[in-house]
Design an enzyme around this catalytic site. Structure first.
Site, PDB file in Angstrom:
ATOM      1  N   LYS A 175       0.984  -1.463  -0.096  1.00 51.49           N
ATOM      2  CA  LYS A 175       0.121   0.067  -0.058  1.00 51.49           C
ATOM      3  C   LYS A 175       1.034   1.134  -0.007  1.00 51.49           C
ATOM      4  O   LYS A 175       1.595   1.589   1.061  1.00 51.49           O
ATOM      5  CB  LYS A 175      -1.116  -0.018   1.199  1.00 51.49           C
ATOM      6  CG  LYS A 175      -2.018   1.117   1.085  1.00 51.49           C
ATOM      7  CD  LYS A 175      -2.600   1.553   2.374  1.00 51.49           C
ATOM      8  CE  LYS A 175      -1.789   2.984   2.820  1.00 51.49           C
ATOM      9  NZ  LYS A 175      -1.753   4.029   1.917  1.00 51.49           N
ATOM     10  N   GLY A 228       7.090   5.602   8.168  1.00 52.23           N
ATOM     11  CA  GLY A 228       6.084   6.913   8.246  1.00 52.23           C
ATOM     12  C   GLY A 228       6.376   7.688   9.727  1.00 52.23           C
ATOM     13  O   GLY A 228       7.285   7.402  10.241  1.00 52.23           O
ATOM     14  N   SER A 229       5.488   8.152  10.246  1.00 50.82           N
ATOM     15  CA  SER A 229       5.429   8.916  11.495  1.00 50.82           C
ATOM     16  C   SER A 229       5.716   7.975  12.598  1.00 50.82           C
ATOM     17  O   SER A 229       4.997   6.949  12.592  1.00 50.82           O
ATOM     18  CB  SER A 229       4.406   9.908  11.531  1.00 50.82           C
ATOM     19  OG  SER A 229       3.109   9.285  11.600  1.00 50.82           O
ATOM     20  N   GLY A 233       3.352   4.849  13.490  1.00 48.11           N
ATOM     21  CA  GLY A 233       4.258   3.625  13.725  1.00 48.11           C
ATOM     22  C   GLY A 233       3.622   3.091  15.130  1.00 48.11           C
ATOM     23  O   GLY A 233       4.023   1.868  15.063  1.00 48.11           O
ATOM     24  N   GLU A 250      10.360   2.173  10.386  1.00 46.87           N
ATOM     25  CA  GLU A 250      11.335   3.320  10.438  1.00 46.87           C
ATOM     26  C   GLU A 250      10.711   4.669  10.487  1.00 46.87           C
ATOM     27  O   GLU A 250       9.401   4.598   9.625  1.00 46.87           O
ATOM     28  CB  GLU A 250      11.952   3.149   8.952  1.00 46.87           C
ATOM     29  CG  GLU A 250      12.627   2.028   8.586  1.00 46.87           C
ATOM     30  CD  GLU A 250      14.069   1.844   9.581  1.00 46.87           C
ATOM     31  OE1 GLU A 250      14.318   3.021  10.097  1.00 46.87           O
ATOM     32  OE2 GLU A 250      14.573   0.906   9.808  1.00 46.87           O
ATOM     33  N   CYS A 284      12.876  12.133   5.915  1.00 45.60           N
ATOM     34  CA  CYS A 284      13.493  11.370   7.248  1.00 45.60           C
ATOM     35  C   CYS A 284      14.945  11.991   8.192  1.00 45.60           C
ATOM     36  O   CYS A 284      14.922  12.105   9.108  1.00 45.60           O
ATOM     37  CB  CYS A 284      13.190  10.022   7.364  1.00 45.60           C
ATOM     38  SG  CYS A 284      14.122   9.227   6.237  1.00 45.60           S
ATOM     39  N   GLU A 385       9.396  16.969  15.449  1.00 49.73           N
ATOM     40  CA  GLU A 385       9.521  16.720  14.005  1.00 49.73           C
ATOM     41  C   GLU A 385       8.572  17.486  13.273  1.00 49.73           C
ATOM     42  O   GLU A 385       7.359  17.674  13.638  1.00 49.73           O
ATOM     43  CB  GLU A 385       9.463  15.421  13.492  1.00 49.73           C
ATOM     44  CG  GLU A 385       9.763  15.111  12.097  1.00 49.73           C
ATOM     45  CD  GLU A 385       9.305  13.590  11.410  1.00 49.73           C
ATOM     46  OE1 GLU A 385       8.342  12.942  11.856  1.00 49.73           O
ATOM     47  OE2 GLU A 385      10.334  13.374  10.703  1.00 49.73           O
TER      48      GLU A 385
HETATM   49  P1  NAD Z   1       2.385   8.801   7.567  1.00 49.26           P
HETATM   50  O1  NAD Z   1       2.668   8.013   9.049  1.00 49.26           O
HETATM   51  O2  NAD Z   1       1.214   9.783   7.809  1.00 49.26           O
HETATM   52  O3  NAD Z   1       1.837   7.728   6.869  1.00 49.26           O
HETATM   53  C1  NAD Z   1       2.740   6.601   6.108  1.00 49.26           C
HETATM   54  C2  NAD Z   1       1.866   5.429   5.696  1.00 49.26           C
HETATM   55  O4  NAD Z   1       1.106   4.897   6.671  1.00 49.26           O
HETATM   56  C3  NAD Z   1       1.213   5.966   4.729  1.00 49.26           C
HETATM   57  O5  NAD Z   1       0.957   4.869   3.558  1.00 49.26           O
HETATM   58  C4  NAD Z   1      -0.264   5.883   5.354  1.00 49.26           C
HETATM   59  O6  NAD Z   1      -1.382   5.763   4.348  1.00 49.26           O
HETATM   60  C5  NAD Z   1      -0.033   4.827   6.238  1.00 49.26           C
HETATM   61  N1  NAD Z   1      -0.964   4.805   7.445  1.00 49.26           N
HETATM   62  C6  NAD Z   1      -1.575   5.793   8.121  1.00 49.26           C
HETATM   63  N2  NAD Z   1      -2.354   5.423   9.150  1.00 49.26           N
HETATM   64  C7  NAD Z   1      -2.114   3.979   9.363  1.00 49.26           C
HETATM   65  C8  NAD Z   1      -2.726   3.284  10.275  1.00 49.26           C
HETATM   66  N3  NAD Z   1      -3.634   3.512  11.142  1.00 49.26           N
HETATM   67  N4  NAD Z   1      -2.604   1.857   9.974  1.00 49.26           N
HETATM   68  C9  NAD Z   1      -1.436   1.361   8.839  1.00 49.26           C
HETATM   69  N5  NAD Z   1      -1.102   2.476   7.858  1.00 49.26           N
HETATM   70  C10 NAD Z   1      -1.435   3.587   8.027  1.00 49.26           C
HETATM   71  O7  NAD Z   1       3.770   9.371   7.404  1.00 49.26           O
HETATM   72  P2  NAD Z   1       4.079  10.083   5.939  1.00 49.26           P
HETATM   73  O8  NAD Z   1       3.440  11.567   6.123  1.00 49.26           O
HETATM   74  O9  NAD Z   1       3.468   9.537   4.778  1.00 49.26           O
HETATM   75  O10 NAD Z   1       5.403  10.260   5.963  1.00 49.26           O
HETATM   76  C11 NAD Z   1       6.334  11.034   6.709  1.00 49.26           C
HETATM   77  C12 NAD Z   1       6.840  10.618   7.872  1.00 49.26           C
HETATM   78  O11 NAD Z   1       7.668   9.405   7.802  1.00 49.26           O
HETATM   79  C13 NAD Z   1       7.761  11.380   8.726  1.00 49.26           C
HETATM   80  O12 NAD Z   1       7.591  11.235  10.344  1.00 49.26           O
HETATM   81  C14 NAD Z   1       9.259  10.721   8.313  1.00 49.26           C
HETATM   82  O13 NAD Z   1      10.171  10.971   9.484  1.00 49.26           O
HETATM   83  C15 NAD Z   1       8.891   9.394   8.136  1.00 49.26           C
HETATM   84  N6  NAD Z   1       9.828   8.530   7.636  1.00 49.26           N
HETATM   85  C16 NAD Z   1      10.769   7.817   8.137  1.00 49.26           C
HETATM   86  C17 NAD Z   1      11.882   7.390   7.239  1.00 49.26           C
HETATM   87  C18 NAD Z   1      12.611   6.521   7.970  1.00 49.26           C
HETATM   88  O14 NAD Z   1      13.469   5.720   7.192  1.00 49.26           O
HETATM   89  N7  NAD Z   1      12.915   6.424   9.243  1.00 49.26           N
HETATM   90  C19 NAD Z   1      11.912   7.421   5.915  1.00 49.26           C
HETATM   91  C20 NAD Z   1      10.685   8.570   5.443  1.00 49.26           C
HETATM   92  C21 NAD Z   1       9.918   8.870   5.913  1.00 49.26           C
END
Ligand code: NAD
Length: 497
Positions: A175, A228-229, A233, A250, A284, A385
Site C-alpha cells: 500500500k 512513516g511517522s 508507527g 522506520e 526523514c 519533527e
Molecule cells: P504517515 O505516518 O502519515 O503515513 C505513512 C503510511 O502509513 C502511509 O501509507 C499511510 O497511508 C499509512 N497509514 C496511516 N495510518 C495508518 C494506520 N493506522 N495503519 C496503517 N497504516 C497507516 O507518514 P507520511 O506523512 O507519509 O511520511 C512522513 C513521515 O515518515 C515522517 O515522520 C518521516 O520522518 C517518516 N519517514 C521515516 C523514514 C525512515 O526511514 N525512518 C523514511 C521516510 C519517512
C-alpha cells in the site's frame, strides 16, 4: 478526461470493491489532477492477502538466484524508464527532478544489490559438539509481507522493502502512501513486466486507516514493514505486538548538523543548505537542527541566511527550481503552527516563516525556507519533527555540549559533524545516539548497500538497506544431521560421562 487507476489483486488490474476513488493532485498546482485512484476497502485487502498466499506457495519454491534474476530485470527496466518515472514522481510529490531522478536511482541500485543477494542468503555450517553429526543453519522465507510506505521517497522506500522481501521468497501486499500512488503503480507494472509471478505482488491503494490498518491487522500477514511517522508507527506496533508479528518500523527524525569552531565553513554551509532545504525538508534524514559552536556561529548564520534568500521555489519540473512545494495543505498548516510555536518560545525568526504565494506559487502548497536562530535546547521547536523547510539554529560553547544537544531528542536517525579534529570525529561516531553519523557531509546521503535506520523512537531495532534487511525478511532454520547410526544424546546430557 482524468485517468482512472486500478488495484492489482489476484493477478489482475481491478476496480475497488467500494466503487470509490480519490484524486491525486500535483502539489505544485492544485488544478492539475494526475488521476483517480481506488479508495479500497477491507474486502480488497482480503482478496489481496488470499491471492498473495497462493503466490507465496509458488514463489518460495523458486530458487533464490532465479528470484534475484527477476530483480535484475526490474533494475534494467527502472533504468530504461528513469527519466519518465522521475517526471511523474515530481508531478505527484513535488520535489525537483534532480531529486526524483535520485529516488529512482536508489531503486535501481537496490534492485541490482538484491539480485546479487539472491546468490548469497548465507547460512552457517558449524562444528557439532558430537561426533558424526552435522550442524547448520539456513534461511527460509516467512510468508506474505505487508508493505506500508510514506510519501517522501515514492520509489526508493517501497524498493528498500519489497526487493529484499521478494529475494528472500516472500510475497508482498503493497500500500503506497495516498499522496504518491502513481509511482507505486508504475513500480508494480515494472515488477510484473520483469517476470514476477502475478500473485506474488498485490497493490492495494487507499487511505492508511482503512487499507494500511487492514493489512497490518490481517492474521495471514506475518511480517510487516512500515515507514512513516512515529505516531502512526505506534499504532502499527500495537497491532503487530498483540498479534506477535515480525515488524520493522522506520519513523520520524530530528536530525542535527553540528559545526565546530575548526570546521570548513564553506563545506558546512553547502551541507546544511542541502540537508535542511532539499526535498523541502521532507526527508526523514533532513537537517532540522543546526548546532553551531560560538566561535563560528554568527559567521555561519550570515552566510546561510544570504544563500537561503537566494533559493528558488517553484514547480520541480521547471529548470532552476531549488525547492519544491510541501506535499499538501495540511503540511503547510503544520509548518505554520510550528512557526507560531517558535515565536511563542522566543526564538528569533531570521528568514522566511510564511507561505510563498507570489505568482505561480499561489497554485501550490509552497512555504518559504525558514530559519530560526536563538533556539533553546529542550524547546518544542528543537524537539519535535516538523517535516518542512524549517531550520532551528542552536548555539553551543563546546563539542561536549553539541553532542549532548544532538542526543537530547527522542529520535535518533541521522547526525552530521563538521570538524577537522580527528579525535572529535571519532568520539562523535561512538557518542552520537543515531543510526547514521556523517563526518564532513550532511545528514542525508545514505547508500543502498549499507544498513539504514535509526535508534530510540525512530525505529524498533531493524534496518533497511544493506545486508541486515535480508535477515528481517527470512527466518533462521537450524538443522542437525546425525550420521552416527546410534542415539547420541546432546552434550548437556552426557558431559563428563
Ligand atoms: P504517515 O505516518 O502519515 O503515513 C505513512 C503510511 O502509513 C502511509 O501509507 C499511510 O497511508 C499509512 N497509514 C496511516 N495510518 C495508518 C494506520 N493506522 N495503519 C496503517 N497504516 C497507516 O507518514 P507520511 O506523512 O507519509 O511520511 C512522513 C513521515 O515518515 C515522517 O515522520 C518521516 O520522518 C517518516 N519517514 C521515516 C523514514 C525512515 O526511514 N525512518 C523514511 C521516510 C519517512
Amino acid at each position: 478526461m482524468i485517468r482512472e487507476f486500478r488495484n492489482f489483486i489476484a493477478g489482475e488490474w481491478v476496480v475497488p470493491t467500494t466503487g470509490e476513488y480519490f484524486e491525486n493532485v500535483n502539489p505544485a498546482d492544485g488544478g492539475d489532477v494526475i488521476g483517480r485512484f481506488p479508495l479500497s476497502g477491507r474486502a480488497d485487502v482480503e482478496r489481496a492477502v488470499a491471492s498473495a498466499e497462493r503466490g507465496f506457495e509458488q514463489w518460495r519454491k523458486t530458487p533464490a538466484p532465479l528470484r534475484g534474476d527477476v530483480l535484475r530485470r526490474v533494475g534494467d527496466l527502472l533504468a530504461a524508464r528513469k527519466e519518465e518515472i522521475a517526471d511523474l514522481m515530481t508531478r505527484e510529490m513535488g520535489k525537483p527532478l534532480a531529486e526524483t531522478r535520485g529516488d529512482v536511482q536508489e531503486g535501481i541500485d537496490t534492485a541490482y544489490y538484491a539480485a546479487v543477494e539472491g546468490r548469497r542468503l548465507f547460512g552457517h555450517t558449524v562444528p557439532s559438539e558430537l561426533r558424526n553429526k552435522w550442524a547448520m543453519s539456513f534461511r527460509r522465507p516467512i510468508g506474505v509481507a505487508g508493505i506500508v510506505t510514506p510519501f517522501n521517497f515514492p520509489m526508493a522506500i517501497p524498493t528498500w522493502k519489497m526487493f529484499p522481501a521478494l529475494v528472500c521468497g516472500n510475497a508482498c501486499v503493497f500500500k503506497p502512501a495516498e499522496d504518491v500512488p502513481h509511482t507505486g503503480a508504475v513500480l508494480v507494472e515494472i515488477m510484473l513486466e520483469a517476470g514476477l509471478p502475478p500473485e506474488v505482488i498485490q497493490l492495494v491503494h487507499g487511505v492508511g486507516e482503512t487499507v494500511g490498518a487492514a493489512i497490518v491487522a490481517h492474521p495471514k500477514v506475518p511480517v510487516v514493514s512500515f515507514t512513516g511517522s512515529t505516531e502512526t508507527g505506534a499504532k502499527v506496533g500495537e497491532t503487530c505486538g498483540r498479534m506477535h508479528k515480525r515488524l520493522s518500523l522506520e519513523m520520524g527524525g530530528k536530525n542535527a548538523q553540528i559545526v565546530l569552531d575548526d570546521a570548513d565553513l564553506d563545506l558546512a554551509l553547502e551541507g546544511v543548505l542541502w540537508g535542511a532545504f532539499g526535498t523541502t525538508g521532507q526527508r526523514c534524514t533532513a537537517t532540522s537542527r543546526l548546532i553551531v559552536q560560538g566561535g563560528v556561529h554568527d559567521r555561519l548564520v550570515d552566510m546561510l541566511v544570504d544563500r537561503v534568500r537566494g533559493l528558488r521555489l517553484g514547480d520541480g519540473r521547471q529548470p532552476g527550481t531549488d525547492v519544491g512545494p510541501l506535499i499538501h495543505a495540511e503540511a503547510v498548516q503544520k509548518v505554520e503552527r510550528y512557526v507560531q510555536v517558535g515565536l511563542q518560545e522566543g526564538a528569533h525568526l531570521t528568514v522566511g516563516g510564511a507561505r510563498a504565494t507570489e505568482g505561480e506559487l499561489a497554485k501550490g502548497t509552497f512555504f518559504q525556507p525558514t530559519i530560526f536562530t536563538g533556539v533553546k535546547a529542550g524547546s518544542r521547536l528543537e524537539q519535535e519533527e516538523i517535516f518542512g523547510p524549517v531550520l532551528s539554529v542552536i548555539r553551543v560553547d563546546s563539542a561536549d555540549e553539541a553532542f549532548a544537544v544532538n542526543n537530547g531528542v527522542r529520535y535518533g536517525l541521522s547526525s552530521s559533524l563538521y570538524t577537522r579534529n580527528i579525535e572529535l570525529a571519532f568520539r562523535a561516531m561512538s557518542e552520537l545516539d543515531n543510526g547514521i553519523t556523517y563526518v564532513n557531509a550532511p545528514t542525508i546521503g545514505a547508500e543502498a548497500h549499507l544498513p539504514f535506520g535509526g535508534v530510540k523512537q525512530t525505529g524498533n531495532g531493524h534496518r533497511e538497506g544493506g545486508w541486515e534487511v535480508y535477515e528481517f525478511y527470512s527466518e533462521t532454520k537450524v538443522c542437525y544431521v546425525d550420521y552416527s547410526g546410534a542415539l547420541q544424546r546432546a552434550q548437556i546430557d552426557t558431559y563428563g560421562d
